[in-house]
Design an enzyme around this catalytic site. Structure first.
Site, PDB file in Angstrom:
ATOM      1  N   GLU A  40       0.777  -0.942   0.067  1.00 53.69           N
ATOM      2  CA  GLU A  40      -0.003   0.017  -0.156  1.00 53.69           C
ATOM      3  C   GLU A  40       0.714   1.840  -0.304  1.00 53.69           C
ATOM      4  OE1 GLU A  40      -3.033  -0.032  -0.437  1.00 53.69           O
ATOM      5  OE2 GLU A  40      -3.144  -2.016  -0.847  1.00 53.69           O
ATOM      6  N   CYS A 195     -13.018   0.488 -16.110  1.00 54.19           N
ATOM      7  CA  CYS A 195     -13.294   1.448 -15.994  1.00 54.19           C
ATOM      8  C   CYS A 195     -12.300   3.522 -16.304  1.00 54.19           C
ATOM      9  CB  CYS A 195     -14.157   2.008 -14.292  1.00 54.19           C
ATOM     10  SG  CYS A 195     -15.038   3.241 -14.244  1.00 54.19           S
ATOM     11  N   CYS A 202     -17.284   0.886 -21.357  1.00 53.16           N
ATOM     12  CA  CYS A 202     -18.216   0.690 -20.777  1.00 53.16           C
ATOM     13  C   CYS A 202     -18.711  -0.679 -21.575  1.00 53.16           C
ATOM     14  CB  CYS A 202     -18.917   2.175 -21.054  1.00 53.16           C
ATOM     15  SG  CYS A 202     -18.911   3.119 -20.325  1.00 53.16           S
ATOM     16  N   CYS A 205     -18.131  -3.782 -19.621  1.00 51.96           N
ATOM     17  CA  CYS A 205     -18.311  -3.682 -18.175  1.00 51.96           C
ATOM     18  C   CYS A 205     -19.142  -4.141 -17.618  1.00 51.96           C
ATOM     19  CB  CYS A 205     -19.014  -1.615 -17.294  1.00 51.96           C
ATOM     20  SG  CYS A 205     -18.945  -1.548 -15.521  1.00 51.96           S
ATOM     21  N   CYS A 211     -25.196   0.894 -13.346  1.00 49.22           N
ATOM     22  CA  CYS A 211     -24.741   2.311 -13.729  1.00 49.22           C
ATOM     23  C   CYS A 211     -25.187   3.575 -14.210  1.00 49.22           C
ATOM     24  CB  CYS A 211     -22.960   2.499 -14.354  1.00 49.22           C
ATOM     25  SG  CYS A 211     -22.114   3.736 -14.582  1.00 49.22           S
TER      26      CYS A 211
END
Length: 327
Positions: A40, A195, A202, A205, A211
């Site tokens: 991270e 995305c 799209c 997706c 969405c």
């Protein structure tokens, strides 16, 4: 907010897609909070492809909190060299010492305790909580922010106070009580693989029917970026008896070794090296001049043999200059 039926459908479709297309990343094969924390810290403002080789080498060199806590700052900065944003390495180093001294080498499970550690903000704490301890907590970062802004058609800047508050609210409404690790990983991958910022895919997706965005490419909205500032930094290239003079930085690259700042009182010819590099909202031009020195600053400057240059932390722009100028 989405109603419960739509929320469940979103989770089901997303997890089904992730099971088939999710990325196989090394930090996803472990529940070790140390390894996840390292990933991270490295992934902050850095792409996955860049992090991968550093992550593996880092864990070989510093396999746990104890190993990192006992390492010198020089060794830590040298291992981080090339990733940039060196405050991350210093914060990770300090965190390891705190975990060893105050928590007996065990990373805290409480998000509140995590956020008291250097460099551990809300996102990082939540990421470790979900990926190491499977806590059902939301995560909001660049990829998931984009997903939420489009999914909910958020029409305010996501980097504003109200925008950030909305993103965390949306994320909290969707995270499941079980399988939060897989769900949050799936959200990250949806943002990274489908995305996308400029050309969202799209058509493929898995949650396109849910969405709410009418024009996904126009989202997310962000506040205007500050104008890029131009800086020129001038440094010296000084060699004597096959040794190179370096100075220990006290500012941007604190603790690392750089070419000494140019002595403006001495005569000099034109620059023998020029290069530009980005740093936050700056565009820095590095100019290097050949220069002699009769005296050096004993507190901040040292002579290094050529073989020694490999083992000391030098920021990438200065290392590139050195490699280009050495005979």
């Amino acid at each position: 907010m989405l109603d419960m039926t739509i929320q469940n459908g979103f989770r089901r479709r997303l997890l089904s897609w992730y099971a088939r297309y999710g990325r196989d990343l090394p930090w996803r094969r472990t529940r070790d909070p140390y390894a996840i924390l390292v990933s991270e810290f490295m992934l902050q403002q850095t792409q996955v492809a860049t992090v991968l080789p550093y992550y593996e080498k880092w864990l070989q060199r510093f396999p746990n909190f104890a190993a990192l806590a006992r390492a010198s700052e020089r060794k830590v900065l040298h291992a981080w060299q090339g990733l940039g944003y060196y405050s991350r390495a210093r914060n990770l180093h300090t965190t390891a010492k705190i975990v060893l001294d105050r928590h007996r080498g065990r990373f805290p499970i409480s998000i509140e305790q995590m956020q008291s550690l250097p460099g551990v903000g809300k996102y990082t704490a939540h990421a470790v909580a979900t990926f190491a301890f499977d806590q059902p907590v939301p995560i909001v970062e660049a990829n998931t922010s984009r997903v939420f802004a489009r999914l909910f058609n958020l029409r305010i800047p996501i980097d504003s106070v109200s925008g950030r508050r909305s993103l965390w609210k949306y994320a909290a409404s969707l995270v499941p009580k079980k399988s939060s690790t897989a769900f949050n990983s799936a959200l990250l991958d949806l943002g990274a693989l489908v995305c996308l910022p400029r050309k969202p895919k799209c058509e493929i997706c898995p949650v396109k029917k849910i969405c709410l965005a009418t024009n996904p490419q126009s989202l997310p909205i962000k506040r205007p970026r500050p104008e890029t500032k131009q800086l020129v930094e001038r440094h010296s290239f000084v060699i004597r008896n096959d040794r190179l003079l370096l100075a220990q930085s006290a500012n941007r690259w604190k603790g690392m070794w750089i070419l000494p700042p140019l002595d403006l009182t001495s005569k000099r010819n034109g620059a023998i090296y020029k290069a530009t590099f980005p740093f936050t909202n700056h565009r820095v031009t590095l100019q290097v001049f050949r220069q002699g020195r009769s005296k050096i600053d004993q507190d901040r400057e040292r002579w290094f043999s050529m073989p020694a240059l490999e083992s000391i932390p030098i920021p990438s722009p200065h290392r590139r200059a050195i490699l280009d100028l050495l005979p």
